[in-house]
Design a protein around this motif. Structure first.
Motif, PDB file in Angstrom:
ATOM      1  N   GLU A  84       0.839  -1.448  -0.062  1.00  0.00           N
ATOM      2  CA  GLU A  84       0.039   0.065   0.128  1.00  0.00           C
ATOM      3  C   GLU A  84       0.736   1.094  -0.216  1.00  0.00           C
ATOM      4  OE1 GLU A  84      -2.720  -0.035   3.115  1.00  0.00           O
ATOM      5  OE2 GLU A  84      -3.935  -1.892   2.373  1.00  0.00           O
ATOM      6  N   ILE A  85       2.207   1.125   0.366  1.00  0.00           N
ATOM      7  CA  ILE A  85       3.128   2.105   0.374  1.00  0.00           C
ATOM      8  C   ILE A  85       3.814   2.337  -1.112  1.00  0.00           C
ATOM      9  CG2 ILE A  85       4.936   3.250   1.594  1.00  0.00           C
ATOM     10  CD1 ILE A  85       3.791   2.167   4.213  1.00  0.00           C
ATOM     11  N   VAL A  86       4.452   1.208  -1.351  1.00  0.00           N
ATOM     12  CA  VAL A  86       5.459   0.977  -2.396  1.00  0.00           C
ATOM     13  C   VAL A  86       5.206  -0.399  -2.828  1.00  0.00           C
ATOM     14  CG1 VAL A  86       7.509   1.023  -3.619  1.00  0.00           C
ATOM     15  CG2 VAL A  86       7.049   2.755  -1.893  1.00  0.00           C
ATOM     16  N   LYS A  87       4.715  -0.381  -3.856  1.00  0.00           N
ATOM     17  CA  LYS A  87       4.465  -1.950  -4.701  1.00  0.00           C
ATOM     18  C   LYS A  87       5.599  -2.175  -5.677  1.00  0.00           C
ATOM     19  CE  LYS A  87       1.096  -1.095  -8.402  1.00  0.00           C
ATOM     20  NZ  LYS A  87      -0.057  -1.361  -8.986  1.00  0.00           N
ATOM     21  N   VAL A  88       6.052  -3.377  -6.191  1.00  0.00           N
ATOM     22  CA  VAL A  88       7.143  -3.788  -6.931  1.00  0.00           C
ATOM     23  C   VAL A  88       6.419  -4.861  -7.884  1.00  0.00           C
ATOM     24  CG1 VAL A  88       8.079  -5.452  -5.220  1.00  0.00           C
ATOM     25  CG2 VAL A  88       9.317  -4.410  -7.176  1.00  0.00           C
ATOM     26  N   SER A  89       6.938  -4.739  -9.124  1.00  0.00           N
ATOM     27  CA  SER A  89       6.282  -5.530  -9.970  1.00  0.00           C
ATOM     28  C   SER A  89       7.474  -6.564 -10.731  1.00  0.00           C
ATOM     29  CB  SER A  89       5.438  -4.966 -11.150  1.00  0.00           C
ATOM     30  OG  SER A  89       6.429  -4.112 -11.817  1.00  0.00           O
ATOM     31  N   ASN A  90       7.309  -7.352 -11.636  1.00  0.00           N
ATOM     32  CA  ASN A  90       8.469  -8.236 -11.964  1.00  0.00           C
ATOM     33  C   ASN A  90       9.219  -7.251 -12.956  1.00  0.00           C
ATOM     34  OD1 ASN A  90       7.477 -10.647 -11.292  1.00  0.00           O
ATOM     35  ND2 ASN A  90       6.202 -11.059 -12.807  1.00  0.00           N
ATOM     36  N   GLY A  91      10.523  -7.565 -13.151  1.00  0.00           N
ATOM     37  CA  GLY A  91      11.557  -6.518 -13.560  1.00  0.00           C
ATOM     38  C   GLY A  91      12.085  -5.530 -12.537  1.00  0.00           C
ATOM     39  N   GLY A  92      11.521  -5.618 -11.256  1.00  0.00           N
ATOM     40  CA  GLY A  92      12.061  -4.550 -10.359  1.00  0.00           C
ATOM     41  C   GLY A  92      11.412  -3.304 -10.422  1.00  0.00           C
ATOM     42  N   PHE A  93      10.128  -2.975 -11.092  1.00  0.00           N
ATOM     43  CA  PHE A  93       9.675  -1.969 -11.337  1.00  0.00           C
ATOM     44  C   PHE A  93       8.780  -1.327 -10.016  1.00  0.00           C
ATOM     45  CE2 PHE A  93      10.400  -2.922 -15.571  1.00  0.00           C
ATOM     46  CZ  PHE A  93      10.690  -2.083 -16.311  1.00  0.00           C
TER      47      PHE A  93
END
Length: 742
Positions: A84-93
């Protein structure tokens, strides 16, 4: 079954031990990932809310027996500790959603992991300030002095954050107010601008600080009686003087005493101090007293005088003492015209150096070698004197007993030394005073002896009179010096400009006279001191006086000294001359003509010397002839005798000065005579002085053919037929007469 279980446990145990003891690479196979690392791991990554960023991951991968670094960003699994503060997706985005801090993980399927901390921050679009009283404050107030700083969050409609504690605060005028973490402190009247800075944003507002009072006035009381508070006059010793401070409110003009609340200052605390309106008088002078309270102030000038005019001491001046001596000094104050009051016991006595001298009630005691300033003070006036403490002295002596000076000269006083108990000697010159027995001859002035006129005086040195209670013997010692003042010699003169000395013989020294600056002249031949340079001659003292004796051939310089002057005379030392010859001894010259005279001296061995320039020629008549060194010059018609001498040989030359013959004439140029006849002709000489005498009888006559004509003293006689030339010669000139006999 049991055996198989035991074998399996043993194998597991061995594997576990090997993985613990051996490096991971020993058991790893080619292509295995040994470790991974997120770029920036170990630091905190800051990210603005709403912004994105890609993280990178590298890993060490085993290839053969060594490892290489490869980009593993897309082969690891990514996760956030709070999506909810910082989300991360594949590839480190990364995507920042709201403010906060999270941990981002990267996991590899083979087991290695890496993490990084990410802080999401809001961005602000505006900074505003909240404050009270429209920024107008009164000194003395402590309410509603807080300022709040609010930052408007970008992207959130109407949302703000209180950043007061984190804001950088400043005041444009610290003399008006200061501010720290939003809290204002009022300092003085005036205006100032408060500035707040946060996250690149700035906000300001103007503050006005005023006093709650319109003015402050002073009231002055002396002995509980109110007096005007302007140009207050006091005397040293007054202790009943006080001031009160009253302020006037701006709202209703009412007055309020603020004496104890006001800040009191004195422009010179050495003269007057003030505390809570009460003043303490310390010394004579003028001060300005100031009271300040909440932006208003008032001042009053205070003049401090002394009730007395001056302190008078007896004895006066500085004093020189010896260890163990005491000196009683009385102090009086001049209280009015022709009236004094003894304050010796009332006054305050102090010593600047109690180690050297102490003082109590006016009694000074010499304790140790050194100096001290004794000060006596009484009701604002003071007087000081210097005390010099000397070691015990057994004897005084002066370095010179006799002195000589020339009139108009000056010199330092002779040095006086003192002998101490341990027989060491010290310079005691500054402790004695000098006097002259006759100041018309010499006087003591500014530490020097000044010679005024010719004569002899006695200079006396002794210690000054003192009223010490235990005088020692040297105090009565008198030292005397005899001073002779002479007139300064202007020059020394002698008739002998040079001197000739014969080897082996003694010659009287030249007579010398001195001319003094006052114009007097006298012979100093008996007093002059002679010296001779070199070894060619020597000065001898005989029963009849001093002489110079020649030793070897050469030259020397005879130097005579008398008083402040010296005279030098060149000396020639040579063998004895037995004969002197002059050439010529008779000289005839025309006016303005010159001729050299040669003088030759003969030594015993036959050798000669040219004495032409050494005989000291003098002319008996300089109007006829003069001589310079060796050359005689004709001045006018007449006769003069030149005389000179050398080594006792007198020489003389007779000089005749005659006019110059310019022309010789005869009254007949040619004659025709009959045999047996005669004719007398006249020859005339013309001189440069205009005279034209007949010189017929003085001329030398000749005939070219005496068988035709003969001549005697100008008389021509015809003898026989023919021609002849008759000539007359006089003074180097010739005239001719042509004679024809028919």
């Amino acid at each position: 079954m049991t055996v198989k279980r035991k074998m399996t446990g043993w194998l597991l145990t061995m594997v576990l031990l090997l993985t613990t003891v051996l490096p991971s690479g020993v058991l790893a196979a080619s292509g295995d990932v040994l470790s991974i690392d997120i770029e920036g791991a170990g630091t905190t990554l800051e990210l603005t809310v709403g912004k994105t960023k890609q993280l990178k991951v590298t890993g060490k991968v085993l290839e053969g027996s060594s490892s290489v670094v490869k980009d593993l960003t897309n082969v690891v699994s990514w996760s956030s500790s709070d999506d909810e503060i910082v989300k991360v997706s594949n590839g480190g985005f990364l995507t920042s959603l709201k403010a906060g801090t999270v941990t981002i993980w990267a996991d590899h399927a083979a087991g290695p992991k890496s993490s990084i901390q990410v802080t999401a921050k809001d961005s602000y679009k505006e900074l505003t300030l909240e404050y009270s009283q429209d920024g107008k404050y009164k000194l003395g107030s402590s309410d509603n002095l807080a300022v709040k700083a609010l930052a408007a969050i970008d992207g959130s409609a109407g949302a703000t954050k209180d950043v007061t504690a984190d804001t950088d605060w400043s005041s444009s005028n610290s003399g008006v107010l200061t501010i720290e973490k939003g809290q204002i402190t009022l300092v003085g009247e005036g205006t100032a601008t408060i500035t707040a800075k946060y996250s690149g944003l700035t906000a300001t507002y103007k503050v006005t600080v005023s006093s709650p009072y319109s003015k402050l006035k002073l009231k002055y009381f002396n002995n509980n009686k109110e007096l005007p508070a302007e140009d207050v006059e006091l005397v040293v010793g007054d202790d009943q003087a006080t001031f009160q401070a009253w302020s006037t409110l701006t709202t209703d003009s009412s007055e309020l005493e603020v004496t104890d609340k006001a800040t009191w200052t004195s422009s010179d605390k050495e003269i007057v101090t003030v505390e809570g309106g009460k003043i303490k008088v310390l010394a004579v002078g003028k001060v300005t007293l100031t009271a300040e309270y909440l932006g208003v102030k008032a001042q009053a000038d205070v003049f401090i005088r002394t009730p007395y005019e001056a302190i008078l001491l007896d004895p006066t001046g500085d004093h020189s003492m010896f260890i163990g001596e005491t000196l009683k000094v009385a102090a009086e104050v001049r209280s009015s015209a022709n009236n004094s009051e003894d304050v010796t016991s009332k006054a305050t006595w102090t010593s600047s150096n109690p180690l050297a001298a102490t003082v109590s009630g006016g009694e000074v005691s010499a304790k140790a070698v050194g100096t001290s300033t004794i000060k006596v003070s009484h009701l604002g006036i003071s007087k000081s004197f210097k005390v010099t403490v000397n070691p015990t002295i057994t004897e005084l002596a002066v370095e010179k007993k006799e002195l000589e000076l020339y009139r108009g000269e000056s010199t330092s006083l002779p040095k006086v030394t003192a002998t101490k108990l341990d027989e060491d000697k010290i310079d005691f010159s500054k402790e004695v005073t000098w006097t002259s027995s006759n100041e018309d001859v010499a006087k003591i002035e500014d530490g020097k002896i000044v010679a005024e006129d010719k004569g002899t005086v006695t200079l006396t040195a002794k210690m000054p009179e003192s009223k010490v209670t235990t005088p020692i013997g040297v105090r009565s010692t008198e030292l005397t010096v005899t001073l002779t003042v002479k007139e300064k010699v202007l020059t020394l003169i002698s008739e002998d400009e040079k001197l000739s000395v014969i080897i082996g013989e003694e010659t009287k020294l030249p007579d010398v006279s001195a001319v003094w600056e006052d114009g007097e002249e006298a012979s100093v031949s008996d007093s002059i001191e002679w010296t001779v340079s070199g070894s060619n001659a020597v000065i001898k003292t005989t029963a009849t006086g001093k002489t110079i004796k020649g030793l070897t051939k050469g030259s020397a310089s005879l130097k005579g000294t008398y008083s402040n002057k010296t005279i030098s005379i060149p000396v020639t030392i040579e063998p004895k001359i037995v004969k002197v010859v002059v050439d010529p001894v008779n000289i005839s010259l025309n006016v303005k003509k010159t001729k050299a005279i040669k003088v030759t001296g003969f030594y015993k061995d036959g050798k000669t010397v040219n004495l032409s320039s050494k005989v000291g020629w003098e002319s008996s008549n300089t109007e006829v002839a003069t001589i310079t060194t060796t050359s005689v010059k004709a001045v006018a018609e007449g006769t003069a005798t030149l005389k000179g001498s050398y080594q006792g040989h007198a020489v003389s030359v007779t000089v005749s000065v005659v006019p110059k013959l310019t022309k010789l004439t005869v009254d007949e140029k040619s004659l025709k005579l009959a045999p047996g006849s005669a004719k007398t002709v006249v020859v005339t000489a013309e001189y440069d002085n205009g005279k034209k005498p007949s010189v017929t009888g003085s001329a030398v006559w000749t005939s070219s053919k005496s068988s035709v004509a003969k001549v005697t003293a100008g008389k021509i006689e015809a003898v026989a037929k023919g021609s002849a030339t008759i000539k007359a010669v006089y003074g180097g000139k010739t005239v001719s007469i042509r004679v024809t006999v028919k």
